[in-house]
Write an enzyme that holds these catalytic residues in place. Structure first.
Site, short mmCIF file in Angstrom:
data_model
loop_
_atom_site.label_atom_id
_atom_site.label_comp_id
_atom_site.label_asym_id
_atom_site.label_seq_id
_atom_site.Cartn_x
_atom_site.Cartn_y
_atom_site.Cartn_z
CB THR A 192 -0.95 0.00 1.21
OG1 THR A 192 -1.79 -1.15 1.12
CG2 THR A 192 -1.84 1.23 1.22
CG PHE B 106 0.40 4.65 3.74
CD1 PHE B 106 0.83 3.36 3.44
CD2 PHE B 106 -0.70 4.79 4.59
CE1 PHE B 106 0.19 2.24 3.96
CE2 PHE B 106 -1.35 3.67 5.12
CZ PHE B 106 -0.89 2.40 4.80
#
Ligand SMILES: O=C(O)C(=O)C[C@]1(C(=O)O)C=C[C@@H](O)C=C1
Length: 420
Positions: free
Chosen positions: A285, A287
């Protein structure tokens, strides 16, 4: 069936509590009575742990006969799911309460200079991302993405760290919309390998499960593996992965598992039934870090720049022209995303500082690999401005160049404990 809770320190019997055990033959949880229904929130959970630790009479005192009177056949139900006492209650450390829209009171500092807001509760991947972005920071939990933005705007936090994209699930659209609505700057990015675990209360087996809860992205990232583990059970969305783990623990849900990190298992006293359950071992992921002030763009290391633009004129060639402005200058794009935007007008300010509200059908978000300090990036943006009605630079910031390998960060799904 009843069992006792013993003091961890004196081995003295403190309370007797009925237990629930999964039937060996049917795998279904037996119905039990729990005298004081467990609370459904963090405060209840923490005060219950405090009660156990302080030997107060929150549960039935040992030797009391009250549990055998009355209707003791029903377990309290939380949203239609069985709950029960667990013998393995692990008092959670005093965790910070997430900030919310109605309570943005500053969290106490823990000696760190930098306060970093993230969405979720301790044990969430966003907390890990905050720690990766700013080691030794004070991570401040927030119950919503919006609150993390506000915490920085109101000087309660110095930075926010928010997920924008996952390698399996794609973009986290909510944060793209919020980037536009708020005035914060992207000052950095971190890529976090996301290694999911299937968590349940101690002693619970996979066969007992009727529900799996987690953040929708995490559920999506594990869909195939859950099916291959034989878990064709209800999926329920939760605000964040660690919040789902906390909910299972605080409510004593023995028919529900959570998908979350191994750190969440430790924090909330859950057991890891299966490890590495993400469908792709390279699950990552991305960020972004947000601040009130932008960073000064540099050219001595790889930078990325994020922009958002819109066009309200006729014709379909605008997007083509914008892409060409980068292509002709050999600037690589790492992301392009469009978001429908019809309902919310944008206030445009002209040279005379007069504001007009404009509606756009779509907003386009682009990330490109160049620093705003580079003339080729400045020229590309000058050209983009000519073709578009609205252009905003969301940030020009150092790229996360950390190498990570899927084999070191995560492995294929494996079962452990009593789940076989
Ligand atoms: O729920 C969490 O633990 C989060 O940090 C949120 C989040 C997300 O929004 O994508 C972050 C990483 C994972 O992809 C799953 C969930």
């Amino acid at each position: 069936m009843e069992a006792t809770i013993q003091s961890r320190f004196t081995n003295q019997k403190l309370y007797k509590v009925p237990t629930v055990r999964c039937s060996a033959t049917t795998g279904k949880a037996a119905s039990v009575f729990f005298p004081n229904g467990l609370g459904s929130n963090r405060a209840d959970w923490q005060s219950m742990c405090a009660i156990i630790n302080s030997n107060s009479a929150g549960l039935i005192p040992y030797n009391s006969s009250s549990s055998s009177s009355g209707d003791n056949t029903k377990a309290p139900m939380i949203n239609g799911h069985d709950t029960s006492a667990t013998l393995d209650i692990v008092p959670v450390p005093k965790l910070p309460r997430p900030l919310s829209i109605s309570d943005l009171s500053p969290a106490p500092m823990h000696g760190s200079e930098l306060r970093v807001a993230y969405q979720g509760v301790p044990g969430a991947y966003s907390e890990a991302a905050a720690g990766k972005a700013y080691p030794k920071c004070d991570a401040i939990p927030c119950d919503q993405f919006e609150v993390a933005f506000q915490a920085v705007e109101l000087w309660i936090a110095d930075r926010a760290v928010l997920p924008v994209e996952n390698s399996l699930g794609g973009s986290i659209h909510r944060n793209y919309d919020l980037l536009l609505r708020h005035r914060l700057h992207i000052v950095g990015e971190v890529q976090l390998p996301v290694h999911h675990c299937l968590l349940a209360l101690p002693g619970v087996r996979k066969e007992c499960l009727t529900r799996v809860m987690s953040h929708p992205q995490a559920l999506a990232q594990c869909e195939h593996t859950l099916t291959s583990l034989g878990l064709n059970v209800a999926r329920e969305a939760f605000d964040d992965t660690a919040g789902a783990a906390e909910y299972v623990a605080t409510n004593g849900l023995r028919d529900t598992a959570a998908i979350a990190s191994s750190r969440a298992a430790e924090l909330y006293g859950l057991e890891v039934l299966a490890d590495g359950i993400q469908d792709d071992s390279g699950n990552v992921t991305r960020f972004v870090m947000l601040a009130r002030e932008p960073v000064v763009p540099r050219t001595d290391r790889p930078f990325k720049t994020s922009i958002v633009f819109a066009h309200n004129g006729e014709g379909t060639s605008v997007l083509f022209k914008v892409l060409a402005a980068f292509a002709f200058r050999d600037i690589s794009l790492t992301k392009i995303e469009s978001r429908p935007h019809r309902s919310q007008p944008i206030r445009l300010v002209d040279d005379a500082d007069a504001g007009t509200a404009k509606h756009f059908e779509y907003m386009f978000y682009i990330d490109f690999q160049a620093s705003l300090a580079e003339p080729r990036a400045q020229n590309a943006l000058a050209e983009v401005q000519e073709y578009t009605s609205f252009l905003r630079v969301l940030g020009s910031y150092p790229m996360d160049m950390t190498p990570w390998s899927s084999s070191s960060s995560s492995t294929s799904a494996s079962s452990s404990g009593s789940s076989s």
